[in-house]
Design a protein around this motif. Sequence first.
Motif, mmCIF file in Angstrom:
data_model
loop_
_atom_site.group_PDB
_atom_site.id
_atom_site.type_symbol
_atom_site.label_atom_id
_atom_site.label_comp_id
_atom_site.label_asym_id
_atom_site.label_seq_id
_atom_site.Cartn_x
_atom_site.Cartn_y
_atom_site.Cartn_z
ATOM 1 N N PRO A 48 -0.057 4.028 -0.802
ATOM 2 C CA PRO A 48 0.883 5.058 -0.368
ATOM 3 C C PRO A 48 2.339 4.625 -0.602
ATOM 4 O O PRO A 48 2.696 3.467 -0.391
ATOM 5 N N THR A 96 6.601 6.333 -0.223
ATOM 6 C CA THR A 96 7.343 7.410 0.434
ATOM 7 C C THR A 96 7.811 8.482 -0.542
ATOM 8 O O THR A 96 8.063 9.619 -0.145
ATOM 9 N N ASP A 97 7.923 8.141 -1.826
ATOM 10 C CA ASP A 97 8.391 9.109 -2.818
ATOM 11 C C ASP A 97 7.849 8.714 -4.186
ATOM 12 O O ASP A 97 7.898 7.545 -4.562
ATOM 13 N N PHE A 107 0.093 7.532 -4.171
ATOM 14 C CA PHE A 107 0.288 8.860 -3.610
ATOM 15 C C PHE A 107 1.401 8.849 -2.565
ATOM 16 O O PHE A 107 1.751 7.796 -2.031
ATOM 17 N N GLU A 108 1.948 10.023 -2.302
ATOM 18 C CA GLU A 108 3.056 10.143 -1.366
ATOM 19 C C GLU A 108 2.551 10.211 0.076
ATOM 20 O O GLU A 108 1.630 10.972 0.377
ATOM 21 N N TYR A 109 3.168 9.392 0.936
ATOM 22 C CA TYR A 109 2.823 9.346 2.351
ATOM 23 C C TYR A 109 4.039 8.813 3.103
ATOM 24 O O TYR A 109 4.635 7.802 2.692
ATOM 25 N N SER A 110 4.407 9.444 4.199
ATOM 26 C CA SER A 110 5.650 9.105 4.899
ATOM 27 C C SER A 110 5.717 7.654 5.377
ATOM 28 O O SER A 110 6.798 7.078 5.460
ATOM 29 N N ASP A 111 4.582 7.034 5.697
ATOM 30 C CA ASP A 111 4.583 5.647 6.172
ATOM 31 C C ASP A 111 4.273 4.636 5.062
ATOM 32 O O ASP A 111 3.962 3.490 5.340
ATOM 33 N N GLY A 112 4.369 5.058 3.811
ATOM 34 C CA GLY A 112 4.049 4.167 2.700
ATOM 35 C C GLY A 112 5.204 3.251 2.315
ATOM 36 O O GLY A 112 6.239 3.204 2.992
ATOM 37 N N ASP A 168 0.461 12.692 -7.630
ATOM 38 C CA ASP A 168 -0.292 11.450 -7.442
ATOM 39 C C ASP A 168 -0.627 10.885 -8.823
ATOM 40 O O ASP A 168 -0.992 11.633 -9.735
#
Length: 145
Positions: free
Chosen positions: A69, A71-72, A43-48, A115
């Motif tokens: 996670p 980022t893209d 899944f997308e998450y800025s700190d991944g 996701d």
Amino acid sequence: MDKPFLILITSLVMLTGCSAKENDASSITFILPDSFRGAIKVFEYSDGFDSKEKQPEYILEVPPDGLLPVTDLGFLREWHVLKHSFRQSDLSTRDLDEKKEGVQFFTLWTESNGDTLFFVGTEDEFKEAERAGPWKIDNYFPRKQ
């Protein structure tokens, strides 16, 4: 133009297009915790994991809870080849031996938000998780012991 010739030309164009795409395919390798069984959700998450820049190979270390996670999610929508192996306790990796271990790596589905869910298990376990659908998929993530 006769029909067999048209079919031949169409087939050649399609084959050429497919092989050209295959050369551009990224390799996505999932490194799983040793003896991992259950669902994996990317899944997308800025700190991944930084996945914004196109790479020839993405190596994704799957956490024990199966939640991964990035980022893209764009790299999952591109032409790619999936690979997978297990991380052993000495930090080396070993390939998943589907025949010996009886488990396989499956793609479950992609949700409307992008996701993507994968599954590691037997074919019967996979079919059960697939039938459960998005509403009960949480039951198929590995539990902390």
